[in-house]
Scaffold this motif. Structure first.
Motif, mmCIF file in Angstrom:
data_model
loop_
_atom_site.group_PDB
_atom_site.id
_atom_site.type_symbol
_atom_site.label_atom_id
_atom_site.label_comp_id
_atom_site.label_asym_id
_atom_site.label_seq_id
_atom_site.Cartn_x
_atom_site.Cartn_y
_atom_site.Cartn_z
ATOM 1 N N ALA A 187 45.935 42.165 39.918
ATOM 2 C CA ALA A 187 44.823 41.519 39.237
ATOM 3 C C ALA A 187 44.335 40.279 39.974
ATOM 4 O O ALA A 187 43.185 39.885 39.838
ATOM 5 N N ARG A 188 45.201 39.642 40.751
ATOM 6 C CA ARG A 188 44.795 38.456 41.494
ATOM 7 C C ARG A 188 43.764 38.798 42.572
ATOM 8 O O ARG A 188 43.045 37.941 43.058
ATOM 9 N N ALA A 189 43.704 40.086 42.975
ATOM 10 C CA ALA A 189 42.758 40.501 44.012
ATOM 11 C C ALA A 189 41.395 40.846 43.442
ATOM 12 O O ALA A 189 40.452 41.063 44.193
ATOM 13 N N LEU A 190 41.284 40.883 42.131
ATOM 14 C CA LEU A 190 40.068 41.403 41.516
ATOM 15 C C LEU A 190 38.826 40.628 41.911
ATOM 16 O O LEU A 190 37.824 41.200 42.340
ATOM 17 N N ALA A 191 38.869 39.314 41.784
ATOM 18 C CA ALA A 191 37.684 38.516 42.100
ATOM 19 C C ALA A 191 37.341 38.583 43.578
ATOM 20 O O ALA A 191 36.169 38.606 43.957
ATOM 21 N N THR A 192 38.367 38.630 44.444
ATOM 22 C CA THR A 192 38.118 38.669 45.882
ATOM 23 C C THR A 192 37.420 39.957 46.293
ATOM 24 O O THR A 192 36.413 39.950 47.003
ATOM 25 N N VAL A 193 37.956 41.105 45.853
ATOM 26 C CA VAL A 193 37.370 42.392 46.227
ATOM 27 C C VAL A 193 35.994 42.548 45.604
ATOM 28 O O VAL A 193 35.054 43.044 46.237
ATOM 29 N N THR A 194 35.850 42.124 44.360
ATOM 30 C CA THR A 194 34.543 42.176 43.711
ATOM 31 C C THR A 194 33.521 41.350 44.480
ATOM 32 O O THR A 194 32.379 41.772 44.686
ATOM 33 N N ALA A 195 33.941 40.165 44.925
ATOM 34 C CA ALA A 195 33.029 39.296 45.664
ATOM 35 C C ALA A 195 32.629 39.917 46.992
ATOM 36 O O ALA A 195 31.482 39.784 47.432
ATOM 37 N N ILE A 196 33.554 40.609 47.656
ATOM 38 C CA ILE A 196 33.242 41.254 48.936
ATOM 39 C C ILE A 196 32.183 42.332 48.739
ATOM 40 O O ILE A 196 31.184 42.395 49.471
ATOM 41 N N ILE A 197 32.379 43.184 47.741
ATOM 42 C CA ILE A 197 31.448 44.286 47.527
ATOM 43 C C ILE A 197 30.082 43.761 47.083
ATOM 44 O O ILE A 197 29.039 44.127 47.631
ATOM 45 N N ASP A 198 30.084 42.880 46.100
ATOM 46 C CA ASP A 198 28.803 42.369 45.619
ATOM 47 C C ASP A 198 28.165 41.429 46.629
ATOM 48 O O ASP A 198 26.944 41.330 46.711
ATOM 49 N N GLY A 199 29.002 40.717 47.410
ATOM 50 C CA GLY A 199 28.444 39.849 48.448
ATOM 51 C C GLY A 199 27.718 40.636 49.514
ATOM 52 O O GLY A 199 26.623 40.275 49.953
ATOM 53 N N THR A 200 28.324 41.765 49.930
ATOM 54 C CA THR A 200 27.664 42.628 50.909
ATOM 55 C C THR A 200 26.392 43.224 50.320
ATOM 56 O O THR A 200 25.352 43.299 50.987
ATOM 57 N N GLY A 201 26.475 43.629 49.064
ATOM 58 C CA GLY A 201 25.279 44.139 48.407
ATOM 59 C C GLY A 201 24.181 43.104 48.334
ATOM 60 O O GLY A 201 22.997 43.419 48.446
ATOM 61 N N SER A 202 24.587 41.852 48.184
ATOM 62 C CA SER A 202 23.603 40.780 48.072
ATOM 63 C C SER A 202 22.891 40.500 49.388
ATOM 64 O O SER A 202 21.788 39.967 49.386
ATOM 65 N N VAL A 203 23.527 40.847 50.500
ATOM 66 C CA VAL A 203 22.823 40.748 51.790
ATOM 67 C C VAL A 203 21.651 41.722 51.795
ATOM 68 O O VAL A 203 20.533 41.388 52.219
ATOM 69 N N GLY A 204 21.904 42.944 51.317
ATOM 70 C CA GLY A 204 20.811 43.911 51.179
ATOM 71 C C GLY A 204 19.769 43.432 50.193
ATOM 72 O O GLY A 204 18.563 43.615 50.405
ATOM 73 N N ALA A 205 20.241 42.799 49.111
ATOM 74 C CA ALA A 205 19.301 42.252 48.129
ATOM 75 C C ALA A 205 18.416 41.184 48.744
ATOM 76 O O ALA A 205 17.253 41.024 48.361
ATOM 77 N N ALA A 206 18.959 40.433 49.695
ATOM 78 C CA ALA A 206 18.174 39.393 50.357
ATOM 79 C C ALA A 206 17.151 39.986 51.318
ATOM 80 O O ALA A 206 16.020 39.496 51.423
ATOM 81 N N LEU A 207 17.535 41.046 52.015
ATOM 82 C CA LEU A 207 16.633 41.646 53.005
ATOM 83 C C LEU A 207 15.490 42.409 52.352
ATOM 84 O O LEU A 207 14.362 42.405 52.860
ATOM 85 N N GLY A 208 15.770 43.078 51.220
ATOM 86 C CA GLY A 208 14.740 43.896 50.582
ATOM 87 C C GLY A 208 13.482 43.126 50.232
ATOM 88 O O GLY A 208 12.377 43.481 50.680
ATOM 89 N N PRO A 209 13.570 42.059 49.445
ATOM 90 C CA PRO A 209 12.364 41.291 49.112
ATOM 91 C C PRO A 209 11.690 40.662 50.327
ATOM 92 O O PRO A 209 10.468 40.557 50.375
ATOM 93 N N LEU A 210 12.497 40.239 51.322
ATOM 94 C CA LEU A 210 11.894 39.672 52.529
ATOM 95 C C LEU A 210 11.053 40.708 53.254
ATOM 96 O O LEU A 210 9.893 40.451 53.615
ATOM 97 N N LEU A 211 11.626 41.888 53.464
ATOM 98 C CA LEU A 211 10.888 42.956 54.144
ATOM 99 C C LEU A 211 9.662 43.373 53.339
ATOM 100 O O LEU A 211 8.596 43.652 53.908
ATOM 101 N N ALA A 212 9.809 43.418 52.009
ATOM 102 C CA ALA A 212 8.665 43.797 51.177
ATOM 103 C C ALA A 212 7.522 42.803 51.327
ATOM 104 O O ALA A 212 6.349 43.188 51.356
ATOM 105 N N GLY A 213 7.856 41.510 51.439
ATOM 106 C CA GLY A 213 6.821 40.501 51.602
ATOM 107 C C GLY A 213 6.022 40.697 52.871
ATOM 108 O O GLY A 213 4.807 40.472 52.896
ATOM 109 N N TYR A 214 6.684 41.107 53.943
ATOM 110 C CA TYR A 214 5.997 41.328 55.214
ATOM 111 C C TYR A 214 5.314 42.692 55.266
ATOM 112 O O TYR A 214 4.173 42.815 55.721
ATOM 113 N N ILE A 215 6.016 43.722 54.807
ATOM 114 C CA ILE A 215 5.487 45.078 54.924
ATOM 115 C C ILE A 215 4.320 45.309 53.972
ATOM 116 O O ILE A 215 3.392 46.074 54.268
#
Length: 452
Positions: free
Chosen positions: A376-404
C-alpha cells in the motif's frame, strides 16, 4: 552489520478536528461503512472541486480570442460589449497559440508535480496535504480571474499563475487515491470505484455550468466562483476527512485494495511481484517502505498503462480545454451559439464520461492483478507515475490543438483519431495477458471439478 533505519518525525494519528468537535460522528454506534461512505463523499467532493476549478480557461477561450473583426451578431452572443473585444495578449490571429501555450504551462506543471506529489503523499498527513493542494489551487484560480478586474495583459504573469496552480492541482489525485485505498478492500472496488470515479466528469460539468453562468458579468467571475468553491470544499476536507481507519480506532480494510489512475486496479498488498519475476510476501505497514521511482516504472504493465493514458489524456484534455471554443466558433444552421450556450453544451461530453467511467470500472473486476502487486505504501507513487505520464499527453493535446486549429478543425480531429488508436494498441498486450490468465483459471477449475 546492523542497518539503521532513517529517522522520521511524525505525530500519533489523531481524528480530524471536525470529529473532535462533533463527537457523535465518531461514536461507537458509527460503523465502518458509515466512515467509508464519509471518506468516499469527501474525496469525491474534493476531486470534483479540483476539476471544476480547471474548467474556466476552456469556457472563456472564445471570449479572450474574439477580436473586432471576429464578432458575432448580438442576437447570437448573449454577451455584453466588453466580452466581444478580446483580451490581450490572447486576441488577434495568434490568440489560439497563446491560449495553447497557457494550457501547456498549467498541464506541464501539473505533470511534473504529479511525480513529486506522489512521493510526498507517501510520507505526510494526507488530510493536510490535500487541504493545501485545494486551498493553493483556489488562490491561483482566483488570481487568474483578478486579471480581468485589474486590467492585466501580461502573458508572463498569466503563465506564472497557471504554473503555480498546476503544481497545487497535482496534489489532488495521488492524495484521494491513497486515502480511499486505506479504506476499501478489493472486493468493493468495481461499481463503488466506478461511481466514485465519476467525480472527474461531475466536476467538469459543475465547473462548466458555474463558469458559463457568470460570463455575462465578465470573464473574471468565471474564475473567482470556482476558486471559492474549491476553497470551501477544502474546509470540509480539513475538518472531517479521516485518512486511515486506525486514526479513529477502526481496523484497516484497505490492505488488499487494488486501484489506480481513473479507477483501474493497481495494488494487492498481500504480495509484491519482484523485478526478477518472483513473488514474495509484502512487509507489514510499519516495516514497508515506499517503492523507488525507477523500480515502479519496471513493474509489470506500468509503462503500458502510463503511455496509454498519455494518448488518452491527450484526447480527453483537448476536448476539456477546447470543446466550448469549437462549439462557439462552429456555425449551426448558419448561426453561432452564444459563449454561455457553448459552455453548457460542452457538458454533454462529460455526461458521457460519467456513464463510461462507471461501466469501465465495473469491467475492471475481470482482471485486477496484472499491474503492480505492490504494498500500500507504493500506491501513491505508482499512481503518480501513471497519471503524471498521462498528464504530459494532457499538456501536449491542448497546445497542439491551439496551433493546429488555425489550419482547420479537421486536422485537430485527425490528431485525436490517431491518438485514440495508439492508446488502444498499447492495451493489446495487457488484454491478451488478462484473457490468458482467465482461461488458465478456467482450465484449473474444470480440472478440479472432473478430478473430484
Amino acid at each position: 552489520m546492523m542497518q539503521l533505519k532513517p529517522l522520521t518525525l511524525s505525530l500519533p494519528p489523531q481524528p480530524p478536528p471536525g470529529l473532535r468537535w462533533f463527537p457523535s460522528l465518531a461514536g461507537p454506534e458509527k460503523t465502518l461503512k458509515f466512515h467509508q461512505f464519509l471518506v468516499l463523499l469527501l474525496t469525491f467532493i474534493a476531486y470534483a472541486a479540483f476539476h471544476a476549478s480547471r474548467k474556466p480557461p476552456s469556457i472563456v477561450k472564445s471570449i479572450l480570442t474574439v477580436s473586432d473583426s471576429d464578432q458575432y451578431p448580438s442576437q447570437f452572443t448573449g454577451s455584453s460589449v466588453h466580452n466581444k473585444t478580446g483580451w490581450a495578449p490572447f486576441d488577434g490571429p495568434r490568440g489560439p497559440h497563446r491560449l495553447g501555450e497557457l494550457d501547456l504551462s498549467f498541464l506541464l506543471a501539473y505533470a511534473i508535480g504529479m511525480y513529486v506529489s506522489g512521493h510526498i503523499g507517501d510520507t505526510v498527513d494526507l488530510r493536510i496535504f490535500l487541504t493545501i493542494g485545494m486551498v493553493g489551487s483556489g488562490i491561483f484560480v482566483i488570481l487568474f480571474g483578478l486579471g480581468y478586474f485589474l486590467d492585466l495583459h501580461s502573458l508572463g504573469v498569466f503563465v506564472v499563475i497557471q504554473v503555480l496552480c498546476g503544481l497545487f492541482q497535482s496534489i489532488g489525485w495521488p492524495s484521494v487515491v491513497a486515502v480511499v485505498g486505506n479504506w476499501f478492500g478489493k472486493a468493493k472496488r468495481g461499481l463503488i470505484m466506478g461511481v466514485w470515479n465519476s467525480h472527474t466528469s461531475i466536476g467538469n460539468i459543475v465547473g462548466s455550468l458555474v463558469a458559463s453562468s457568470v460570463l455575462r458579468y465578465g470573464w473574471g467571475w468565471s474564475f473567482v466562483l470556482p476558486g471559492i468553491l474549491i476553497m470551501l470544499s477544502a474546509a470540509f476536507v480539513y475538518l472531517f476527512l479521516v485518512v486511515h481507519p486506525e486514526n479513529i480506532g477502526l481496523e484497516s480494510s484497505g490492505k488488499d485494495v487494488e486501484m489506480s489512475v481513473e479507477g483501474v486496479a493497481l495494488v494487492d498488498s498481500e504480495k509484491i511481484e519482484t523485478l526478477d519475476g518472483g513473488v514474495r510476501e509484502s512487509e507489514d505497514e510499519e516495516g514497508s517502505v515506499a517503492i523507488g521511482f525507477l523500480d515502479a516504472w519496471r513493474l509489470p504493465h506500468v509503462a503500458s498503462y502510463a503511455f496509454c493514458l498519455f494518448f488518452s489524456k491527450l484526447v480527453a484534455y483537448t476536448f476539456l480545454y477546447w470543446l466550448p471554443f469549437y462549439i462557439s466558433h462552429t456555425a449551426v444552421a448558419g448561426a453561432n451559439v452564444s459563449h454561455t450556450t457553448a459552455g453548457i453544451l460542452s457538458t454533454i461530453f462529460d455526461i458521457g464520461g460519467v456513464i463510461g467511467g462507471i461501466l469501465a470500472a465495473v469491467a475492471a473486476d475481470l482482471g485486477t492483478d496484472s499491474v503492480t502487486r505492490g504494498n500500500a505504501r507504493a500506491l501513491a507513487t505508482v499512481t503518480a507515475i501513471i497519471d503524471g505520464t498521462g498528464s504530459v499527453g494532457a499538456a501536449l493535446g491542448p497546445l497542439l490543438a491551439g496551433y493546429i486549429s488555425t489550419r482547420g478543425w479537421n486536422s485537430v480531429f485527425f490528431m485525436l483519431i490517431v491518438s485514440t488508436s495508439i492508446a488502444g494498441c498499447l492495451l493489446i498486450r495487457v488484454v491478451k495477458n488478462e484473457i490468458r490468465g482467465k482461461l488458465n483459471e478456467g482450465k484449473w477449475l474444470w480440472f478440479s471439478i472432473i478430478s473430484h
